[in-house]
Design an enzyme around this catalytic site. Structure first.
Site, PDB file in Angstrom:
ATOM      1  N   HIS A 279      10.594   6.105  -7.178  1.00  0.00           N
ATOM      2  CA  HIS A 279      10.108   5.155  -8.187  1.00  0.00           C
ATOM      3  C   HIS A 279      10.701   3.766  -7.922  1.00  0.00           C
ATOM      4  O   HIS A 279       9.981   2.768  -7.923  1.00  0.00           O
ATOM      5  CB  HIS A 279      10.475   5.654  -9.590  1.00  0.00           C
ATOM      6  CG  HIS A 279      10.268   4.636 -10.669  1.00  0.00           C
ATOM      7  ND1 HIS A 279       9.114   4.550 -11.410  1.00  0.00           N
ATOM      8  CD2 HIS A 279      11.074   3.641 -11.117  1.00  0.00           C
ATOM      9  CE1 HIS A 279       9.218   3.540 -12.251  1.00  0.00           C
ATOM     10  NE2 HIS A 279      10.406   2.973 -12.105  1.00  0.00           N
ATOM     11  N   GLU A 280      12.002   3.719  -7.684  1.00  0.00           N
ATOM     12  CA  GLU A 280      12.642   2.423  -7.411  1.00  0.00           C
ATOM     13  C   GLU A 280      12.065   1.789  -6.142  1.00  0.00           C
ATOM     14  O   GLU A 280      11.862   0.581  -6.083  1.00  0.00           O
ATOM     15  CB  GLU A 280      14.165   2.588  -7.273  1.00  0.00           C
ATOM     16  CG  GLU A 280      14.871   3.036  -8.553  1.00  0.00           C
ATOM     17  CD  GLU A 280      14.647   2.075  -9.710  1.00  0.00           C
ATOM     18  OE1 GLU A 280      14.601   0.861  -9.478  1.00  0.00           O
ATOM     19  OE2 GLU A 280      14.491   2.556 -10.848  1.00  0.00           O
ATOM     20  N   HIS A 283       8.928  -0.069  -6.837  1.00  0.00           N
ATOM     21  CA  HIS A 283       9.119  -1.458  -7.283  1.00  0.00           C
ATOM     22  C   HIS A 283       9.272  -2.376  -6.078  1.00  0.00           C
ATOM     23  O   HIS A 283       8.735  -3.476  -6.032  1.00  0.00           O
ATOM     24  CB  HIS A 283      10.389  -1.578  -8.141  1.00  0.00           C
ATOM     25  CG  HIS A 283      10.211  -1.076  -9.535  1.00  0.00           C
ATOM     26  ND1 HIS A 283       9.236  -1.553 -10.368  1.00  0.00           N
ATOM     27  CD2 HIS A 283      10.889  -0.152 -10.254  1.00  0.00           C
ATOM     28  CE1 HIS A 283       9.331  -0.938 -11.536  1.00  0.00           C
ATOM     29  NE2 HIS A 283      10.316  -0.079 -11.498  1.00  0.00           N
ATOM     30  N   GLU A 357       5.911  -0.719 -14.055  1.00  0.00           N
ATOM     31  CA  GLU A 357       6.466   0.639 -14.121  1.00  0.00           C
ATOM     32  C   GLU A 357       5.412   1.675 -13.730  1.00  0.00           C
ATOM     33  O   GLU A 357       5.706   2.626 -13.006  1.00  0.00           O
ATOM     34  CB  GLU A 357       6.999   0.939 -15.524  1.00  0.00           C
ATOM     35  CG  GLU A 357       8.225   0.139 -15.910  1.00  0.00           C
ATOM     36  CD  GLU A 357       9.364   0.246 -14.900  1.00  0.00           C
ATOM     37  OE1 GLU A 357       9.559   1.333 -14.321  1.00  0.00           O
ATOM     38  OE2 GLU A 357      10.042  -0.763 -14.669  1.00  0.00           O
ATOM     39  N   ASP A 361       5.619   4.267 -10.677  1.00  0.00           N
ATOM     40  CA  ASP A 361       5.417   5.706 -10.886  1.00  0.00           C
ATOM     41  C   ASP A 361       4.337   6.235  -9.947  1.00  0.00           C
ATOM     42  O   ASP A 361       4.458   7.328  -9.387  1.00  0.00           O
ATOM     43  CB  ASP A 361       4.993   5.983 -12.338  1.00  0.00           C
ATOM     44  CG  ASP A 361       6.193   6.043 -13.280  1.00  0.00           C
ATOM     45  OD1 ASP A 361       7.338   6.032 -12.783  1.00  0.00           O
ATOM     46  OD2 ASP A 361       5.985   6.101 -14.503  1.00  0.00           O
TER      47      ASP A 361
HETATM   48 ZN   LIG Z   1      11.047   1.204 -12.956  1.00  0.00          ZN
END
Ligand SMILES: [Zn+2]
Length: 415
Positions: A279-280, A283, A357, A361
Site C-alpha cells: 500500500h505504501e 503511494h 488512499e 489500496d
Molecule cells: Zn495510505
C-alpha cells in the site's frame, strides 16, 4: 474596506467555529449511537468490547477537539481584533525602536509562543488523561517536556534562518520580494525533506536496521518487484511513546527509506506487513508525495503573491486590529488569519487524500494479497481503537483515510 474585512473575518471565524463544533457533536452522537453493535462486516473480527473502546476513545478525543476549536477561535479573536498582536508589537517597539528585522522576528516568535502555550494543555490532557485511560500512552511527563524542549530548539534552529530571510527580503528586495521568498521557501522545504530522515527524525526516535531476516527477504523481493530502490529498511521505536502502530516511507531521492513502527511489526504477520508495505509503495508509485509537494509549492506561490499585494493595503492591518503596519505584522497576520479563509477547502483536500488512499489500496491489491491488507487493517483499527462507524459528514470533511467499511469492502472485491 477596513470595516468590510473586519465583518467578513468575524463572520467566517464564527461560521467555521460553529461548523467545527457541529461536526464534532454529530460525530460523537453517531459513534456513540452505534456503540452497542459491531458493524456486520467486522463481526467475528472485532469484539464488542474493542468496538466500544473505539467508540469511547473517539468520543473523548472529539470532545477535546471541540473545546480546542473554541479556545483557538477566542485566542485568534483576542490576538487580532482584540489588539493582542498590536500589544506585543508595542512592547517590543519600546525596547527595540530601530532594528525592524530583529523586532519583527521577536514579535512573530512571541505570538507563536502564546499560541503554542494555549495548545499545550490540550496535548498534555490528550496524552496523560485520554490516552492513559485507554491504555495507549507510554510517555512519562519527563519525556513529554523533554520532547517539547527538543522540538522548540529544533524548530528555532530551522525556523529562525527562514524567518530572518523572509523579513530581510520583505525589507530590501523590492516589489518582487514575495517571489524571491517563494523560491527560498521552496528550496528550504526540499532540503528539509532530504535531511529529515537522516538528521532530524533520529533526534526524537531510535531507528535501527530491520533485523528479521525472513521479513527482510520478503520485503526486498516486493521492493524489487515494484522497482523501488530504498536506502534501507528501518524499525522505529514508536512504542517508546505510544502503542499505536504505523509504517511509512520517508525522505526524498537518495535519502528515501522505509520505516516500520516496532508496534506494527509486533502485531502483524509477514503477509500482512507485506500488504501494508505494498500500500505504501502504491503511494510512491502514484507519485502522491511529489504531487503533494507540487501542490504545496503552488499554494505557497499564490499565498505569497496575495501577501505581496495585501502588505500595501492599509485596510488589511486596520481591518484585523493592527494600527501600526509593518512587514512582520503583515506576515504574522496572514499566517494566523488565512486558515479561517481556507477552511472551506478542507473537505476538498480530505477527499483528494482519500482518493490517493484508494489508489494505493488498488496498487496493493495488485502487487500483494488484498486479503492480507484487509486483515492488517482490521488489526490496526482494533489496536488503535479507531472507530468503524464515523459520522459520514464528519468523515467527508476531515478524514484523510476512507472509513474502514468502505475501504475494506472495496479491497474484498479484489479477492
Ligand atoms: Zn495510505
Amino acid at each position: 474596506m477596513s470595516l468590510a474585512l473586519t465583518s467578513i473575518f468575524v463572520i467566517l471565524l464564527f461560521a467555521t467555529t460553529i461548523v467545527r463544533i457541529w461536526l464534532g457533536r454529530r460525530h460523537i452522537s453517531h459513534v456513540l449511537g452505534h456503540r452497542n453493535q459491531v458493524p456486520a462486516a467486522f463481526d467475528g473480527n472485532i469484539s464488542l468490547e474493542a468496538h466500544q473502546k473505539a467508540a469511547d476513545y473517539s468520543a473523548d478525543k472529539t470532545k477535546l477537539v471541540i473545546i480546542e476549536a473554541i479556545v483557538q477561535s477566542i485566542l485568534l479573536l483576542a490576538l487580532t481584533l482584540g489588539g493582542g498582536l498590536q500589544l506585543i508589537d508595542n512592547i517590543w517597539r519600546e525596547s527595540l525602536p530601530n532594528q525592524e528585522i530583529i523586532r519583527g522576528a521577536l514579535v512573530i516568535c512571541t505570538a507563536m509562543l502564546v499560541s503554542s502555550f494555549i495548545d499545550l494543555p490540550f496535548e498534555y490532557y490528550k496524552t496523560f488523561v485520554v490516552d492513559v485511560k485507554f491504555g495507549f500512552n507510554k510517555m512519562t511527563p519527563k519525556m513529554f517536556f523533554t520532547d517539547l524542549v527538543k522540538h522548540s530548539i529544533v524548530g528555532l534552529a530551522l525556523g529562525a534562518p527562514i524567518l530572518f530571510a523572509a523579513l530581510w527580503l520583505m525589507q530590501g528586495a523590492g516589489e518582487y520580494w514575495w517571489l524571491y521568498l517563494w523560491a527560498v521557501w521552496s528550496v528550504f522545504n526540499l532540503v528539509m525533506l532530504a535531511l529529515y530522515p537522516t538528521f532530524i527524525a533520529p533526534l526524537f526516535n531510535k531507528f535501527s536496521p530491520l533485523a528479521d531476516d525472513t521479513l527482510k527477504v520478503r520485503i526486498e523481493a516486493l521492493l524489487t518487484k515494484c522497482g523501488f530502490r530504498s536506502q534501507g529498511l528501518f524499525v522505529m521505536d514508536g512504542s517508546a511513546r505510544s502503542s499505536h502502530g504505523n509504517a511509512y516511507f520517508t525522505g526524498f531521492g537518495a535519502s528515501k527509506r522505509v520505516v516500520f513502527f516496532d508496534t506494527l511489526l509486533e502485531r502483524l504477520n509477514v503477509d500482512e506487513i507485506e500488504a501494508v508495505l505494498a500500500h505504501e509503495l502504491g503511494h510512491f508509485k502514484h507519485h502522491h508525495v511529489i504531487k503533494r509537494i507540487a501542490l504545496m509549492f503552488f499554494v505557497s506561490f499564490l499565498g505569497l503573491a496575495l501577501l505581496g499585494w495585501l502588505i500595501n493595503q492599509p485596510w488589511f492591518y486596520s481591518g484585523l486590529g493592527v494600527s501600526n503596519p509593518s512587514n512582520y505584522m503583515a506576515l504574522i497576520l496572514f499566517l494566523m488569519v488565512s486558515p479561517i479563509f481556507l477552511f472551506v477547502l478542507r473537505p476538498i483536500m480530505a477527499s483528494y487524500s482519500r482518493k490517493n488512499e484508494f489508489e494505493a489500496d488498488d496498487y496493493a491489491a495488485k502487487h500483494a494479497d488484498a486479503k492480507y491488507l484487509v486483515e492488517a487493517l482490521v488489526k490496526l483499527y482494533r489496536d488503535n481503537a479507531s472507530t468503524l462507524t464515523p459520522d459520514p459528514l464528519h468523515s467527508a470533511f476531515y478524514d484523510s483515510h476512507p472509513p474502514a467499511s468502505i475501504r475494506i469492502s472495496k479491497l474484498l472485491a479484489y479477492t
